[in-house]
Structure formats: structure tokens, C-alpha cells
Design an enzyme around this catalytic site. Structure first.
Site, PDB file in Angstrom:
ATOM      1  N   HIS A 230       0.965   0.399  -3.633  1.00 32.35           N
ATOM      2  CA  HIS A 230       0.224  -0.005  -4.836  1.00 32.35           C
ATOM      3  C   HIS A 230       1.054  -0.949  -5.696  1.00 32.35           C
ATOM      4  O   HIS A 230       0.528  -1.826  -6.347  1.00 32.35           O
ATOM      5  CB  HIS A 230      -0.257   1.212  -5.628  1.00 32.35           C
ATOM      6  CG  HIS A 230       0.824   2.197  -5.909  1.00 32.35           C
ATOM      7  ND1 HIS A 230       0.921   3.399  -5.250  1.00 32.35           N
ATOM      8  CD2 HIS A 230       1.872   2.136  -6.735  1.00 32.35           C
ATOM      9  CE1 HIS A 230       1.985   4.029  -5.691  1.00 32.35           C
ATOM     10  NE2 HIS A 230       2.580   3.296  -6.581  1.00 32.35           N
ATOM     11  N   CYS A 524      -9.013  -9.862   5.676  1.00 35.11           N
ATOM     12  CA  CYS A 524      -9.205  -9.482   4.270  1.00 35.11           C
ATOM     13  C   CYS A 524      -8.144  -8.489   3.814  1.00 35.11           C
ATOM     14  O   CYS A 524      -8.229  -7.968   2.710  1.00 35.11           O
ATOM     15  CB  CYS A 524     -10.600  -8.922   4.032  1.00 35.11           C
ATOM     16  SG  CYS A 524     -10.934  -7.414   4.947  1.00 35.11           S
TER      17      CYS A 524
HETATM   18  C1  PEP Z   1      -7.330  -3.167   4.965  1.00 38.61           C
HETATM   19  O1  PEP Z   1      -7.174  -2.050   5.460  1.00 38.61           O
HETATM   20  O2  PEP Z   1      -6.606  -4.140   5.236  1.00 38.61           O
HETATM   21  C2  PEP Z   1      -8.408  -3.400   3.996  1.00 38.61           C
HETATM   22  C3  PEP Z   1      -8.685  -4.614   3.572  1.00 38.61           C
HETATM   23  O3  PEP Z   1      -9.064  -2.302   3.524  1.00 38.61           O
HETATM   24  P1  PEP Z   1      -8.446  -1.315   2.418  1.00 38.61           P
HETATM   25  O4  PEP Z   1      -7.176  -1.912   1.924  1.00 38.61           O
HETATM   26  O5  PEP Z   1      -9.490  -1.197   1.367  1.00 38.61           O
HETATM   27  O6  PEP Z   1      -8.257  -0.070   3.218  1.00 38.61           O
END
Ligand code: PEP
Ligand code: MG
Length: 599
Positions: A230, A524
Site C-alpha cells: 500500500h 492494469c
Molecule cells: C492486479 O492484481 O494487478 C490488479 C490490477 O487488481 P487488484 O490490484 O485490484 O487486485
């Protein structure tokens, strides 16, 4: 927040190392990173970690004070003035409440709310009275009395559950502050100063990070934490250069001048004036994004934003995002104990779609589970929640929740002008893909895709993309599962790194599957926000990158300076590397534009 003392952590992560040379010696930044950064060569030494939020920042070190910890059980002398000792507790609480209220008045929004809530807790007489009773009746020294009283109050709050249980954390925060006042120890938490500084901490609690003021905190260095922690995600969102997982921080003493290179992952000790000036000049250059991502030779790469609500969508649109590549719908309902109604969901989705008329918005169905439990679909009693019923798997238990959500997305899409794509998180098999695409189709949602977060989906990208319209690689989870390293665990920062060649090979396999089926593959996860890694991803065949809006201009600038063939060459170099550090160093050394831009 960790109670470990700074610099006392003997087991450094593999990524972290400290090297302090004698004055006048060349810096210890590895040649590649040093050349790429172009600013570290004249320093007397450096600390190395994982660069997670690019940019250069110089300033004096301010160390985050750890709480003093549990005071020993000590009793007052038989002749002690018990009333006077009890009054000290009330005086300390008054001071803590006053300091927090004053601090709250200097900030706004969520940060103000957080500080005001803690101030109210300090002003609440329950804790003070309980501590005073322990002083008077058990003759405990005030600090010990405050510790024990806070423990009891926190237990009572936890027993009430829900919102009240969450307040137990505030009680602990107030307790630690009371003990600091009563014992004369440094006040825990982010220091408040008039001049900007580089914050150095063993680790940062989410609340610490949320409270950071980017005008005060120029850079962040932590011993713990990985690229998907985080701390890293928030530092990127705030645009603060950050190096995490740096291990031993003993060299970063209070007040020492340092230069943080959040791209290279280095902290230069005692940089000379010219170095600091050059860094400041580079950092001050404001980059903007013209709204169309492309390589130097014009190859289009859509640069999209990750959002979680209406405010995030507005910020993304203001930053010039071409659309939304990841709308984390679960963020709209994290505090819900019951499934939100279809109407409630439509009301949450429409403003996000409305921010991007005529543009693509990829809506992810609820990614509940693991660190984001939603009580109406997730089980709490699993031993390994990250490997449990999370993401799309929750539809095994509650298929109607997915169906209601798809209905809500379809209604929101019908009411707005955005081009709506839908994708499911945590897809692992061809059968899951088929079922999800069919469920979307029943609701009239034709652009149905999958997130590639589980290695099996990467390896099966060909058959999966024969069914799905597109794939979006979630590199945060793909890294977690490929490396078998909990993404929240700072002590595995070196493994939780999307530069790991094994992760890059899985991305390559996904792109190969996309090319076979002529389907677009995007990224993403946080990897998309790293300008150097973005080059590698484009070279591997990724056609869109979705990131925190703050990263758009930096990623756009680096892509605009690099042609597609160079992206492919550097992708090869990274995939063929034998370690994450080698991959990162080699690619950064091959991208002189990073140094020019201070990234
Ligand atoms: C990921 O796992 O890279 C993602 C984009 O989803 P989250 O971070 O929400 O798990
Ligand atoms: Mg994920």
C-alpha cells in the site's frame, strides 16, 4: 505500524543493501542505474532498495518515530501524590487532543477527518478515567496505567463489532501518543515540520501514508514493503518518489541529506549541491499528457486510468486519460454488509461512465476476497483467502450477485455514452471464461474479457482469448501467484516484483495468445505505471496500459521517446535476464530518456 526500532532489522531483504564509502569515493550506485539516473555518481555512498514511485527528491532525513511500546509494570512510590499523578494523565490527553486538533486544522478532506476522529478519541473521558482509576487504585505509573486502560477500552470496542471495532485502532494511536507525552519519548507517526523532508521509516501504516502531505514529504524510503504494497501504491498516487524494501536503514540518520531516486531504487547519501540542483531542475519540469499514447514512431498504446469511484474518474479525466482500463467496482461497496441493490449499483457506476463519454471504460466485476472482503459474498473462515473463493470464484457461491451486477452495468451502460467493456477478476480456466462471457452476453454486454492474474490463465491465453474479447493483465496478482509471495508482505519485496523474469515470461505468453486470436491484451496492474517497465510491456505486445492518473504523463513521455523496435529489444533483454534486478538495471541503462526526465 511496526514497533521495531529503525536500523535494528538484521535480516535485510535480498534487494536491500547499504554501502557507505569513504568521503570522496565514487558512489556505489550500480553503473547501469547510476548512468541512467545521471545524478548519483558524485555521492559518497548510497542505499539500495526497490524503486516504486519514479522521480527524484532531495532533502534532509526525517525518521518516522516508532511507538515507544509497552511500558514495564511499575508502581508509584508509597508516598507518591496519587491525585497529581492521575492529573498527569488528563494533562497528557489534553495535549494530545489539542495537537491533533491543531494538525487537523492545517489539512482538509479525508486527512482532516482522520485527524479529527483521533483527536475526539483523545478527548473522550472514558480512556482517561479508566487510566486514572488504575493510578489511584493500583498505584500504577501513569504510562502503564494508560497502556492497560487503552487495552481494555479497545477490547470493549472490538466486542461491539463493525464500525466500533475499527475505532480500536484509534485507541491504540491515542495510547501511543499519551505514552510519548508521559515518558518524554518522541511522538509516533509522521513528523510535522515546517520544511520539506525525506520520510524514512521501517514501514508505513496505511493511515500514515494516507496522511502524507506531498508538499512536505518530498520522498519516502522504507526498510519493508514491495512494489505492490500500500505504501508503493499510495506513493505513486500522490506522486512522491519512493524506494521500499531497502533493508538496513542505519545510514539514513535524522537530518542527513539524501537524494531519493524512485525510479532506480537508490538513495544517495550526502549528495553534492550540483547534484541536488540538477535533480531539482528535473523534478520541477512539469509534464502533461496530450491524451494519446504512442511510441516515438507512432505506434498507438492507449493510456488509461485505474479508478475506484466518481472522484477517481474525474481526476483521471482531468489528467487526460484516454479512458478507464480498470474500474474497481468493489471499492464502491467495501463498507456494505448486504448486497447493494441494482439501483444502488447503477447510481455508483453511472458517474464513472459519465466522465468518459465516447471513451472506453473497462468495468471489473466485484473482486471480493483476500484483502478486500465483502461480507455478502466472501467466506471469512478460509485458511488461505488469497487462494480461496475470491474474484470470479465468488459466483460459485452466489451466482445471483454476479448476475445482478451485470444487469446494473448493462443499465448504467445504456444510460451513458461510454463504451463499456466488462471483465472478471481471477479467471483461471477456459470453462470459467466461457461461463462469464455467456453471462455477460445474456445481459447484452458484448465486450466481455478476463483479467489474467493467475498463471494458468497466462499459459492458456490462446484458448481463453478464443472465447473472451480481450484480456487485461493484473500484474499485482500475477506476480503474487507466479512467485508464491503474498503481495502484502514486505519481507518478500524482492519476490513481489513484476520485473521478475518469470512474470515477464507469463506476460509474453499472454500476449502470444492474444496475437494468435487477434485479441487486445492490456495491463492494469501497478507495472503499467513504471515508465521503464511500460516500455517492456509494449515491446511484449501489450496494446493498452492502465495506471494511476498521476503516472500517465511520465509513461507517455518515455514511450514517446522510444520507438517500437527499441521497446521490443528491451523486452527481449528483460525476459532473458536471470533476475528482477538485472532486468530492471539493463532496461534502465538502455533508456537514457529516464535520466533526462528525472525518472
Ligand atoms: C492486479 O492484481 O494487478 C490488479 C490490477 O487488481 P487488484 O490490484 O485490484 O487486485
Ligand atoms: Mg488483482
Amino acid at each position: 505500524m511496526s514497533t521495531e526500532q529503525y536500523g535494528a532489522n538484521p535480516d535485510r531483504t535480498a534487494a536491500g543493501s547499504v554501502a557507505e564509502a569513504t568521503a570522496g569515493e565514487a558512489g556505489t550506485v550500480p553503473a547501469a542505474a547510476g548512468t541512467a539516473a545521471g545524478v548519483a555518481g558524485t555521492a559518497a555512498g548510497s542505499v539500495r532498495g526497490v524503486g516504486v514511485s519514479p522521480g527524484l527528491a532531495a532533502g534532509p532525513v526525517a525518521r518516522l518515530a516508532a511507538p515507544a511500546g509497552e511500558p514495564a509494570i511499575a508502581r508509584l512510590a508509597p508516598d507518591a501524590d496519587l491525585d497529581a499523578e492521575a492529573a498527569r494523565v488528563a494533562g497528557a490527553a489534553e495535549r494530545v487532543a489539542g495537537d491533533l486538533t491543531a494538525a487537523a486544522a492545517t489539512v482538509d478532506g479525508e486527512r482532516r477527518e482522520l485527524l479529527e476522529t483521533t483527536a475526539q478519541m483523545a478527548a473522550d473521558p472514558t480512556l482517561v478515567r479508566a487510566a486514572q482509576q488504575k493510578v489511584r487504585e493500583h498505584h500504577l505509573v501513569p504510562a502503564r496505567a494508560a497502556w492497560e486502560a487503552a487495552g481494555e477500552v479497545a477490547d470493549q470496542l472490538r466486542a461491539l463489532g463493525g464500525y466500533m471495532a475499527e475505532r480500536a485502532r484509534d485507541v491504540h494511536d491515542v495510547r501511543d501518543r499519551l505514552i510519548a507525552v508521559l515518558t518524554g519519548a518522541p511522538m509516533p507517526g509522521v513528523p510535522r515540520r515546517t520544511d520539506p523532508f525525506v520520510l524514512v521509516a521501517h514501514d508505513l501504516a496505511p493511515a500514515d501514508t494516507a496522511l502524507l502531505d506531498p508538499t512536505q514529504v518530498r520522498g519516502i524510503v522504507t526498510a519493508e514493503g514491495g512494489p505492490t504494497s500500500h505504501t508503493a501504491i499510495l506513493a505513486r498516487a500522490l506522486g512522491i518518489p519512493a524506494v521500499v524494501g531497502a533493508g538496513d536503514l542505519a545510514a539514513l540518520t535524522e537530518g542527513r541529506q539524501v537524494l531519493v531516486d524512485g525510479g532506480a531504487g537508490t538513495v544517495t547519501l550526502d549528495p553534492d549541491d550540483a547534484t541536488v540542483r540538477r535533480a531539482a531542475e528535473r523534478a520541477a519540469r512539469v509534464r502533461t499528457f496530450d491524451g494519446a499514447g504512442r511510441t516515438a514512431d507512432g505506434h498507438r498504446v492507449a493510456l488509461l486510468a485505474n479508478v475506484g469511484d466518481q472522484a477517481g474518474a474525474a481526476a483521471a479525466a482531468a489528467a487526460g486519460a484516454e479512458g478507464v482500463g480498470l474500474f474497481r467496482t468493489e471499492f464502491c461497496f467495501l463498507d456494505h454488509t448486504q448486497e447493494p441493490s441494482v439501483e444502488e449499483q447503477v447510481a455508483a457506476y453511472r458517474p464513472v461512465l459519465a466522465a468518459f463519454p465516447g471513451r472506453k471504460v473497462v468495468v471489473r466485476t466485484l473482486d471480493a476476497g483476500a484483502d478486500k472482503p465483502l461480507p455478502f459474498v466472501t467466506a471469512t473462515e478460509e485458511a488461505n483467502p488469497a487462494l480461496g473463493v475470491r474474484g470470479l470464484r465468488t459466483a460459485r457461491r452466489a451466482p445471483e450477485v454476479l448476475d445482478h451486477q451485470l444487469e446494473a452495468i448493462a443499465q448504467a451502460a445504456g444510460a451513458e455514452d461510454a463504451e463499456v467493456w466488462v471483465m472478471a477478476p481471477m479467471v483461471a480456466t477456459v470453462a470459467e471464461t466461457e461461463e462469464f462471457v455467456a453471462a455477460c452476453s445474456r445481459r447484452g454486454l458484448g465486450m466481455a474479457g478476463v483479467m489474467v492474474e493467475v498463471p494458468s490463465a497466462a499459459l492458456l491465453a490462446g484458448p481463453i482469448l478464443a472465447r473472451a474479447q480481450f484480456a487485461s493483465i493484473g500484474t499485482n496478482d500475477l506476480t503474487q501467484y507466479a512467485m508464491a509471495a503474498d503481495r502484502l508482505l514486505g519481507s518478500l519485496a524482492d519476490l513481489s516484483d513484476s520485473w521478475q523474469p518469470a512474470v515477464l515470461r507469463l506476460i509474453e505468453a499472454t500476449c502470444r495468445g492474444g496475437a494468435q486470436q487477434a485479441r487486445p491484451v492490456g495491463v492494469c496492474g501497478e507495472a503499467a505505471a513504471d515508465p521503464a517497465l511500460a516500455v517492456v510491456l509494449v515491446g511484449l505486445g501489450v496494446s493498452s496500459l492502465s495506471m494511476t492518473p498521476r503516472a500517465l504523463a511520465d509513461v507517455a513521455a518515455v514511450l514517446a521517446a522510444t520507438d517500437l523496435e527499441r521497446c521490443r529489444e528491451l523486452a527481449r533483454v528483460a525476459v532473458d535476464a536471470e533476475s528482477a534486478q538485472d532486468a530492471r538495471d539493463a532496461v534502465r541503462a538502455g533508456l537514457p530518456v529516464l535520466a533526462e526526465l528525472g525518472l
